[in-house]
Design an enzyme around this catalytic site. Structure first.
Site, mmCIF file in Angstrom:
data_model
loop_
_atom_site.group_PDB
_atom_site.id
_atom_site.type_symbol
_atom_site.label_atom_id
_atom_site.label_comp_id
_atom_site.label_asym_id
_atom_site.label_seq_id
_atom_site.Cartn_x
_atom_site.Cartn_y
_atom_site.Cartn_z
ATOM 1 N N CYS A 224 -1.029 6.780 8.948
ATOM 2 C CA CYS A 224 -1.378 5.477 8.371
ATOM 3 C C CYS A 224 -2.500 5.730 7.378
ATOM 4 O O CYS A 224 -2.501 6.750 6.686
ATOM 5 C CB CYS A 224 -1.781 4.493 9.464
ATOM 6 S SG CYS A 224 -3.128 5.083 10.524
ATOM 7 N N ARG B 240 0.836 -1.208 0.000
ATOM 8 C CA ARG B 240 0.000 0.000 0.000
ATOM 9 C C ARG B 240 0.868 1.254 0.000
ATOM 10 O O ARG B 240 0.574 2.221 -0.705
ATOM 11 C CB ARG B 240 -0.940 0.012 1.211
ATOM 12 C CG ARG B 240 -2.070 -1.004 1.135
ATOM 13 C CD ARG B 240 -3.029 -0.848 2.298
ATOM 14 N NE ARG B 240 -3.793 0.391 2.215
ATOM 15 C CZ ARG B 240 -4.473 0.926 3.235
ATOM 16 N NH1 ARG B 240 -4.446 0.340 4.424
ATOM 17 N NH2 ARG B 240 -5.158 2.044 3.079
#
Length: 284
Positions: free
Chosen positions: A241, A182
């Site tokens: 995040c 990611r």
């Protein structure tokens, strides 16, 4: 007393029923928002209250403006903590059944409001509790109103504007808690844009744990984060995040390693990409 503290399953089992003990079950699943409440109803550590990531530990999502899990209103959260029986001197134990990310979010919120002692994460979560062959309960916990009172600490936060202003600052250490694919932008199963904030380093939160899901020893964690700091001051570290949840796991691990509590970009990637003018990077 250290800010980040762990408690082993057997230690918690021996403390059950202690008058100052409050346990919060923080189970959640991003792809099944009722999973935590359902799992709690099917069995929880005796005396635990249920704390839901979206209903209790996050504020309302504003599409196109906020990240996926914005911070809750501070005074609403204080009231919720009181409803769970939390007092200023309570011993609070937090757990979930994944690698501790949702429990760490609750830990960070308590620290944000000023509760920075006697707050523990159950090391290894429910997996470790089951491995120790300890029982679950179906009983509803006793309810009492607590007296906790807290104020949010703005020094623990960075917002998108502050991050953007510091991107060219060589003193900044920006850690992204998402998994490497990611971070690189190779996959993006949740958010509409893939990649990472320019200048960030991948610090996958799961790498804070061993194969059993327990936190690595403090010295191992210190070596991990020292390499990422590269000699820069830890006070200039900012964690993010996808939505401000798993970054709290890195902040907890940093404290376990002996570093001061660093700042959180709470909106994180899901907020960063709401403005197409903000830069996006991919690859390593």
């Amino acid at each position: 007393m250290p800010l980040a503290q762990l408690i082993a399953p057997q230690q918690l089992a021996e403390r059950l029923g202690a008058p100052k003990l409050v346990i919060l079950d923080c189970r959640f699943a991003l792809d099944d928002i009722d999973y935590g409440q359902r799992s709690y109803a099917e069995g929880h550590i005796a005396g635990a209250q249920f704390a839901d990531l979206e209903r209790d530990l996050s504020g309302p999502l504003i599409k196109g403006v906020t990240g996926r899990h914005p911070l809750p209103d501070a005074q609403a959260l204080v009231q919720r903590l009181r409803s769970w029986g939390i007092d200023p001197d309570s011993e609070v134990v937090l757990y979930d059944d994944c690698p501790g990310a949702f429990a760490a979010r609750a830990w960070w919120l308590l620290a944000w409001l000023g509760k920075r002692d006697a707050v523990f994460l159950l090391d290894g979560g429910l997996k470790a509790w089951h491995a120790a062959k300890l029982p679950l309960s179906l009983d509803a916990p006793d309810r009492r109103e607590g007296s906790f009172s807290g104020q949010p600490d703005p020094q623990l936060l960075f917002d998108a504007e502050q991050v953007g202003q510091r991107l060219s600052d060589p003193a900044l250490t920006l850690l992204d808690a998402r998994a490497l694919p990611r971070f690189r932008g190779e996959v993006e199963p949740i958010d509409p844009v893939a990649g990472h904030i320019p200048g960030a380093q991948c610090a996958a939160f799961t790498d804070n744990l061993d194969a059993q899901g327990r936190f690595l020893p403090a010295e191992h964690l210190r070596q991990r984060f020292a390499a990422m700091l590269g000699g820069r001051q830890p006070e200039a570290l900012v964690a993010y995040c996808g939505s401000g949840v798993t970054a709290c796991h890195n902040l907890f691990a940093l404290c376990l390693a002996g570093y001061p509590l660093a700042r959180l970009y709470a909106g994180s990637w899901s907020e960063w990409i709401t403005d197409p003018q903000r830069p996006v990077a991919s690859g390593d």
